[in-house]
Design a protein around this motif. Structure first.
Motif, PDB file in Angstrom:
ATOM      1  N   ARG A 115       0.811  -1.221   0.000  1.00  0.00           N
ATOM      2  CA  ARG A 115       0.000   0.000   0.000  1.00  0.00           C
ATOM      3  C   ARG A 115       0.849   1.278   0.000  1.00  0.00           C
ATOM      4  N   GLU A 131       2.446  14.800 -14.955  1.00  0.00           N
ATOM      5  CA  GLU A 131       1.350  13.876 -14.641  1.00  0.00           C
ATOM      6  C   GLU A 131       1.765  12.421 -14.841  1.00  0.00           C
ATOM      7  N   ILE A 132       2.541  12.168 -15.893  1.00  0.00           N
ATOM      8  CA  ILE A 132       3.002  10.798 -16.134  1.00  0.00           C
ATOM      9  C   ILE A 132       3.948  10.360 -15.014  1.00  0.00           C
ATOM     10  N   ALA A 165       1.926   9.713 -11.878  1.00  0.00           N
ATOM     11  CA  ALA A 165       1.144   8.469 -11.981  1.00  0.00           C
ATOM     12  C   ALA A 165       2.042   7.268 -11.705  1.00  0.00           C
ATOM     13  N   SER A 166       3.268   7.303 -12.202  1.00  0.00           N
ATOM     14  CA  SER A 166       4.191   6.188 -11.970  1.00  0.00           C
ATOM     15  C   SER A 166       4.557   6.093 -10.497  1.00  0.00           C
ATOM     16  N   ARG A 200       2.788   7.161  -7.941  1.00  0.00           N
ATOM     17  CA  ARG A 200       1.597   6.784  -7.149  1.00  0.00           C
ATOM     18  C   ARG A 200       1.265   5.305  -7.310  1.00  0.00           C
ATOM     19  N   ALA A 201       1.611   4.736  -8.455  1.00  0.00           N
ATOM     20  CA  ALA A 201       1.218   3.345  -8.726  1.00  0.00           C
ATOM     21  C   ALA A 201       2.308   2.346  -8.357  1.00  0.00           C
ATOM     22  N   THR A 202       3.457   2.832  -7.907  1.00  0.00           N
ATOM     23  CA  THR A 202       4.536   1.900  -7.576  1.00  0.00           C
ATOM     24  C   THR A 202       4.616   1.736  -6.066  1.00  0.00           C
ATOM     25  N   ALA A 260       6.300  -3.638  -4.980  1.00  0.00           N
ATOM     26  CA  ALA A 260       6.630  -3.732  -6.405  1.00  0.00           C
ATOM     27  C   ALA A 260       8.082  -3.333  -6.639  1.00  0.00           C
ATOM     28  N   LYS A 289      10.418  -6.071  -5.663  1.00  0.00           N
ATOM     29  CA  LYS A 289      10.460  -7.108  -6.707  1.00  0.00           C
ATOM     30  C   LYS A 289      11.435  -6.728  -7.814  1.00  0.00           C
ATOM     31  N   VAL A 290      11.403  -5.457  -8.203  1.00  0.00           N
ATOM     32  CA  VAL A 290      12.306  -4.982  -9.267  1.00  0.00           C
ATOM     33  C   VAL A 290      13.759  -5.105  -8.791  1.00  0.00           C
TER      34      VAL A 290
END
Lengths: 151, 166
Positions: A72, A112-113, A116-117, A119-121, A125, A128-129
């Motif tokens: 989260r 914005e891009i 977005a990255s 906020r979504a990572t 995750a 894992k990378v």
């Protein structure tokens, strides 16, 4: 996107702790691994403790451990603890002529891009990378990370 | 009786009723299309029966390698679905598997149902000989973006562009 040194310290510390939730890790260990000044790291760790992302464990074998929800907590959440990111009205081109408005539109698109990255990572995750990177080049994981060179 | 943590988080997985162990992933059949459309409508607020029927027909009517439509079912109730296919050389892209749609009932989330659906589809793509899976979604859809990133997906080399047609 360029992140400040304190932000990078915080991200390194959190990913290190989130990747090893089964043990406490001392500030000295983290500082040595990433070649960070211990004083600087201590300030960063205090910020992370206040935000309830990590907690300090006292006593023998004490140190820090990750206490957030790795699925989260996002990169955006962590970056925002240390610096303001995103479109800044101050830095935006002037809007009183068409060129400025057009340029502002393209710059907002880029922001914005990026947001977005972030906020979504989630931290999970990202871990894992990191594990994938480590598996691809195990020798790189053992090398000391020169934060100063990247910051 | 007090509710368990699982029940608090997830009313559809109550003790004595369905559990995550009851979830079965299987190929979608024609009778599922109505439930698929309903599940999508609950999430998007738009009922699109014709769209889902068309997509189902496209995928199942041409059982070419690399096309798949799977559903997740728990004790006879459809709780999720995923569909996709292998597309080649569109936009200059080498053959890769595309995820067209993924949905999991809100009350059944955080139980790896989406992950299992994704793995089923990705395994099919892998068996069909591709080594890349792609999808596209609204960058404001943080929940689903986070899900795909959790599966190890990252921003790819293609940028989607658009303009208003006046």
């Amino acid at each position: 996107m360029k992140l400040q040194k304190a932000t990078l310290c915080g991200l390194y510390a959190v990913t290190e702790l989130a990747a090893h939730v089964d043990r406490q890790i001392s500030a000295a260990e983290i500082a040595a691994k990433y070649d960070i000044s211990l004083n600087h790291l201590a300030k960063v760790l205090r910020t992370l403790v206040r935000a309830n992302v990590i907690e300090s464990v006292r006593g023998v074998g004490g140190g820090y451990r990750f206490c957030g929800n790795a699925k989260r907590v996002t990169l955006y959440d962590l970056v925002m603890l240390f610096e303001e990111i995103g479109p800044s009205a101050q830095d935006a081109p002037p809007t009183d002529f068409a060129e400025g408005r057009a340029l502002g539109k393209v710059l907002r698109e880029i922001d914005e891009i990026a947001l977005a990255s972030l906020r979504a990572t989630s931290i999970a995750a990202l871990v894992k990378v990191i594990q994938k990177e480590t598996a691809a080049d195990p020798s790189a994981a053992k090398a000391s990370h020169k934060l100063g060179a990247n910051a | 009786m007090d509710k368990t943590d699982d029940e608090m988080r997830n009313p559809s997985f109550k003790s004595g009723a369905a559990t995550v162990d009851d979830v079965v992933i299987r190929a979608a059949v024609a009778e599922d299309v109505s439930d698929i459309a309903d599940l999508d409508a609950r999430s998007t607020g738009q009922l699109k029966r014709d769209y889902w029927q068309g997509l189902f027909d496209h995928i199942s009517g041409h059982p070419a390698t690399g096309r798949a439509f799977f559903v997740a079912e728990s004790r006879g109730r459809l709780i999720g679905f995923i569909c996709g296919e292998i597309r080649a050389f569109e936009f200059g892209s080498e053959p890769s598997g595309w995820v067209f749609a993924l949905e999991v009932e809100s009350s059944a989330r955080v139980h790896s149902v989406g992950t299992r659906l994704f793995d089923f589809l990705a395994d099919g793509f892998r068996r069909a000989g591709v080594n890349k899976v792609r999808t596209m979604l609204d960058r404001r859809n943080e929940l689903v973006l986070a899900f795909f990133r959790g599966q190890g997906m990252m921003t790819g080399p293609f940028i989607q562009l658009e303009k208003d047609l006046e």
